[in-house]
Scaffold this active site. Sequence first.
Site, PDB file in Angstrom:
ATOM      1  N   GLU A   1      -6.506 -12.506   0.653  1.00  0.00           N
ATOM      2  CA  GLU A   1      -7.468 -11.453   1.032  1.00  0.00           C
ATOM      3  C   GLU A   1      -8.418 -11.153  -0.125  1.00  0.00           C
ATOM      4  OE1 GLU A   1      -5.063  -8.141   2.306  1.00  0.00           O
ATOM      5  OE2 GLU A   1      -3.936  -9.389   3.690  1.00  0.00           O
TER       6      GLU A   1
ATOM      7  N   HIS B   1       0.810  -1.227   0.000  1.00  0.00           N
ATOM      8  CA  HIS B   1       0.000   0.000   0.000  1.00  0.00           C
ATOM      9  C   HIS B   1       0.841   1.273   0.000  1.00  0.00           C
ATOM     10  CE1 HIS B   1      -4.231  -1.399   0.513  1.00  0.00           C
ATOM     11  NE2 HIS B   1      -3.631  -2.482   0.970  1.00  0.00           N
TER      12      HIS B   1
ATOM     13  N   ASP C   1      -7.851  -1.669  -0.902  1.00  0.00           N
ATOM     14  CA  ASP C   1      -8.739  -2.615  -0.211  1.00  0.00           C
ATOM     15  C   ASP C   1     -10.156  -2.107  -0.401  1.00  0.00           C
ATOM     16  OD1 ASP C   1      -6.468  -3.890   0.722  1.00  0.00           O
ATOM     17  OD2 ASP C   1      -6.471  -2.851   2.646  1.00  0.00           O
TER      18      ASP C   1
ATOM     19  N   HIS D   1      -8.215  -7.263  -1.271  1.00  0.00           N
ATOM     20  CA  HIS D   1      -6.983  -6.525  -1.604  1.00  0.00           C
ATOM     21  C   HIS D   1      -6.610  -6.745  -3.073  1.00  0.00           C
ATOM     22  CE1 HIS D   1      -2.717  -5.111  -0.723  1.00  0.00           C
ATOM     23  NE2 HIS D   1      -2.566  -5.765  -1.871  1.00  0.00           N
TER      24      HIS D   1
HETATM   25  C1  LIG Z   1      -4.549  -6.521   6.010  1.00  0.00           C
HETATM   26  C2  LIG Z   1      -4.829  -5.668   4.835  1.00  0.00           C
HETATM   27  N1  LIG Z   1      -5.410  -4.418   5.179  1.00  0.00           N
HETATM   28  C3  LIG Z   1      -3.670  -5.474   3.881  1.00  0.00           C
HETATM   29  O1  LIG Z   1      -3.587  -4.438   3.296  1.00  0.00           O
HETATM   30  N2  LIG Z   1      -2.788  -6.485   3.702  1.00  0.00           N
HETATM   31  C4  LIG Z   1      -1.701  -6.351   2.794  1.00  0.00           C
HETATM   32  C5  LIG Z   1      -1.043  -7.642   2.487  1.00  0.00           C
HETATM   33  C6  LIG Z   1      -0.691  -5.338   3.262  1.00  0.00           C
HETATM   34  O2  LIG Z   1      -0.470  -5.141   4.459  1.00  0.00           O
HETATM   35  O3  LIG Z   1      -0.044  -4.767   2.358  1.00  0.00           O
HETATM   36 ZN   LIG Z   2      -4.605  -4.263   1.240  1.00  0.00          ZN
END
Ligand SMILES: C[C@@H](N)C(=O)N[C@H](C)C(=O)O
Ligand SMILES: [Zn+2]
EC number: 3.4.13.22
Length: 235
Positions: free
Chosen positions: A202, A133, A140, A205
């Site tokens: 997920e 991110h 997400d 995501h």
């Molecule tokens: C947990 C979720 N919000 C998320 O974004 N997971 C990915 C793998 C991340 O942390 O980049």
């Molecule tokens: Zn994510």
Amino acid sequence: MKPYQRIPIHDSHEPLLELPAVFARFDPHPYAKLGAPYPDYSPFALRSSVVERLQQAQTYLQQLQPGWRLQVFDAYRPVPVQQFMVEYTLAVVCTERGWAVDQITPQQRQEALAQVHQFWAVPNLNPLTPPPHSTGAAVDLTLIDAQGRPVDMGGELDELSLRSYPDHYVGLADASAEMYDAHRQLLNYCMAQAGFERHYHEWWHFSYGDQLWAWLRNRRHLGQTSTAQYGRFAA
Ligand SMILES: C[C@@H](N)C(=O)N[C@H](C)C(=O)O
Ligand SMILES: [Zn+2]
């Protein structure tokens, strides 16, 4: 190190853009509400080409389900926010296990962190291995219907459970399970049509152009050698 973190990055230096109002949002933002630090950019921002692709995904969605919209939970996440959320989730996991987070042993911390990192990337400051991110290329999100009601995906975003695995409901002979799976497939179909790849653990995501995206694409199309177009965003 995760295998996708070996993918080379050639950053296109595209700007981060605030998401337009055509998309629904979680309001208030779930991590800002917890006190996560956002000094410079909104969490509802993405690289410019990624915003365009998200608009395409919503157009595909509305061709199949008129009036339905994408609802964004989180997008750009600076590394300090990644760190904040890993620490927050670690405390949640410890509480669930009956441990006081400030009194855990190194062994307990390691066990709890292993659970956290099944879903949360490491808040790594190495520019060669950015958390997804922090690139501004990962998002997400979920679906809402034409009346603005949440579409039931059979689990909550950020849920630390097997229900979060995208194919969790596949093949289960139960009407609710079939509906959850159909909703997850619909979301994935629209995002994939616009070029996104979905995270393997997920259902919510997706990314376009980061290391995970390139790795997933190369895995699906043997012989392809995509690289990442986005590293950690720097203004
Ligand atoms: C947990 C979720 N919000 C998320 O974004 N997971 C990915 C793998 C991340 O942390 O980049
Ligand atoms: Zn994510």
